[in-house]
Motif scaffolding. Structure first.
Motif, PDB file in Angstrom:
ATOM      1  N   ARG A 253     -63.291 -22.371  20.467  1.00 29.88           N
ATOM      2  CA  ARG A 253     -61.482 -22.770  19.841  1.00 29.88           C
ATOM      3  C   ARG A 253     -60.437 -22.337  21.246  1.00 29.88           C
ATOM      4  N   ALA A 254     -60.693 -20.720  21.186  1.00 31.23           N
ATOM      5  CA  ALA A 254     -60.295 -19.872  22.512  1.00 31.23           C
ATOM      6  C   ALA A 254     -60.043 -20.519  23.542  1.00 31.23           C
ATOM      7  N   LEU A 255     -61.239 -21.790  24.212  1.00 34.01           N
ATOM      8  CA  LEU A 255     -61.087 -22.070  24.906  1.00 34.01           C
ATOM      9  C   LEU A 255     -61.066 -23.568  24.898  1.00 34.01           C
ATOM     10  N   GLY A 256     -59.938 -24.256  23.858  1.00 31.58           N
ATOM     11  CA  GLY A 256     -58.866 -25.099  23.424  1.00 31.58           C
ATOM     12  C   GLY A 256     -60.464 -26.150  22.708  1.00 31.58           C
ATOM     13  N   GLU A 257     -61.251 -25.799  22.991  1.00 36.20           N
ATOM     14  CA  GLU A 257     -62.590 -27.201  23.034  1.00 36.20           C
ATOM     15  C   GLU A 257     -62.694 -27.925  21.494  1.00 36.20           C
ATOM     16  N   VAL A 258     -62.231 -27.274  20.362  1.00 36.05           N
ATOM     17  CA  VAL A 258     -61.692 -27.477  19.134  1.00 36.05           C
ATOM     18  C   VAL A 258     -60.276 -26.752  18.776  1.00 36.05           C
ATOM     19  N   ALA A 259     -60.518 -27.407  17.452  1.00 33.04           N
ATOM     20  CA  ALA A 259     -58.901 -27.208  16.803  1.00 33.04           C
ATOM     21  C   ALA A 259     -58.503 -26.330  16.575  1.00 33.04           C
ATOM     22  N   ALA A 260     -57.600 -25.492  16.415  1.00 30.11           N
ATOM     23  CA  ALA A 260     -57.234 -23.954  16.336  1.00 30.11           C
ATOM     24  C   ALA A 260     -58.047 -23.394  14.632  1.00 30.11           C
ATOM     25  N   ASP A 261     -57.644 -24.932  13.374  1.00 34.58           N
ATOM     26  CA  ASP A 261     -58.229 -24.637  12.359  1.00 34.58           C
ATOM     27  C   ASP A 261     -59.116 -24.551  11.731  1.00 34.58           C
ATOM     28  N   VAL A 262     -60.460 -24.603  12.692  1.00 36.61           N
ATOM     29  CA  VAL A 262     -61.680 -24.634  12.544  1.00 36.61           C
ATOM     30  C   VAL A 262     -61.951 -23.162  11.777  1.00 36.61           C
ATOM     31  N   ASP A 263     -62.706 -23.414  10.817  1.00 37.14           N
ATOM     32  CA  ASP A 263     -62.495 -22.026  10.567  1.00 37.14           C
ATOM     33  C   ASP A 263     -64.696 -21.436  10.941  1.00 37.14           C
TER      34      ASP A 263
END
Length: 207
Positions: A147-157
């Protein structure tokens, strides 16, 4: 000691004998479970008395701990000195399931003992609890990194998703053990992860 051709008795090096006992115990626990397997059976398989086995391991529970440590060391060796980060770690999980398809004994051992460990006072209960906590933390950290690297969306729990990923892997192992040809564990694991995070995983590293 063991016998060679002609009946001569040969003393095995302690490290070699200990490794043989661990391998035999691993196979026996995988086949029969910890509760049903006996020290007498394991001793007979390696050509020792129960006292002989207890010379290397203080108790049946101590032997189980040795087996679990041996199984755990295999996974640590596969991970290498530097753990991959982000989505690369999730790719590592997929490749681990692919390797597991070639080592049924270890997968069976893990599955049988994990199920048994939920019973009261099972000697492996703490080991499995700690292992699940550690694995969940690693997967959640990988998702946080992604998430921090922008590899997945910010809303992934990361907390819930990590639990679903680990549960999927365990469930697929059980299906594979019951009917090996029914499922490709690596492919199914990757499909599940991709659906959960909404992104393809990086390709597997070539060796």
């Amino acid at each position: 000691m063991t016998r060679e051709a002609g009946g001569a008795r040969v003393r095995r090096p302690p490290a070699e004998r200990r490794a043989e006992i661990l391998r035999t115990a691993m196979e026996t626990f995988a086949e029969r479970g910890y509760q049903s397997a006996s020290l007498a059976e394991i001793a007979d398989r390696v050509g020792l008395t129960q006292a002989g086995v207890l010379h290397y391991f203080s108790s049946k529970a101590g032997l189980l701990t040795g087996v679990l440590d041996l199984r755990d060391s295999t996974d640590i060796e596969e991970l290498g000195s530097e753990r991959p980060r982000g989505l690369a770690f999730l790719r590592h999980l997929v490749e681990t399931t692919r390797r597991n398809a070639g080592r049924e004994g270890i997968v069976r051992l893990y599955t049988v003992l994990a199920a048994e460990s939920v019973t009261a006072e099972h000697p492996a209960q703490r080991w499995f609890r700690d292992r699940y906590q550690g694995l969940l933390a690693l997967v959640a950290e990988a998702l946080d990194d992604a998430r921090a690297l922008g590899e997945v969306a910010a809303d992934v729990d990361s907390g819930t998703t990590s639990r679903v990923i680990v549960a999927t892997m365990d469930g697929l192992q059980l299906q594979w053990l019951l009917e090996p040809g029914s499922v490709d564990m690596a492919e199914a694991t990757e499909v599940a992860i991709v659906r959960l995070i909404g992104r393809d995983l990086p390709p597997a590293a070539r060796h």
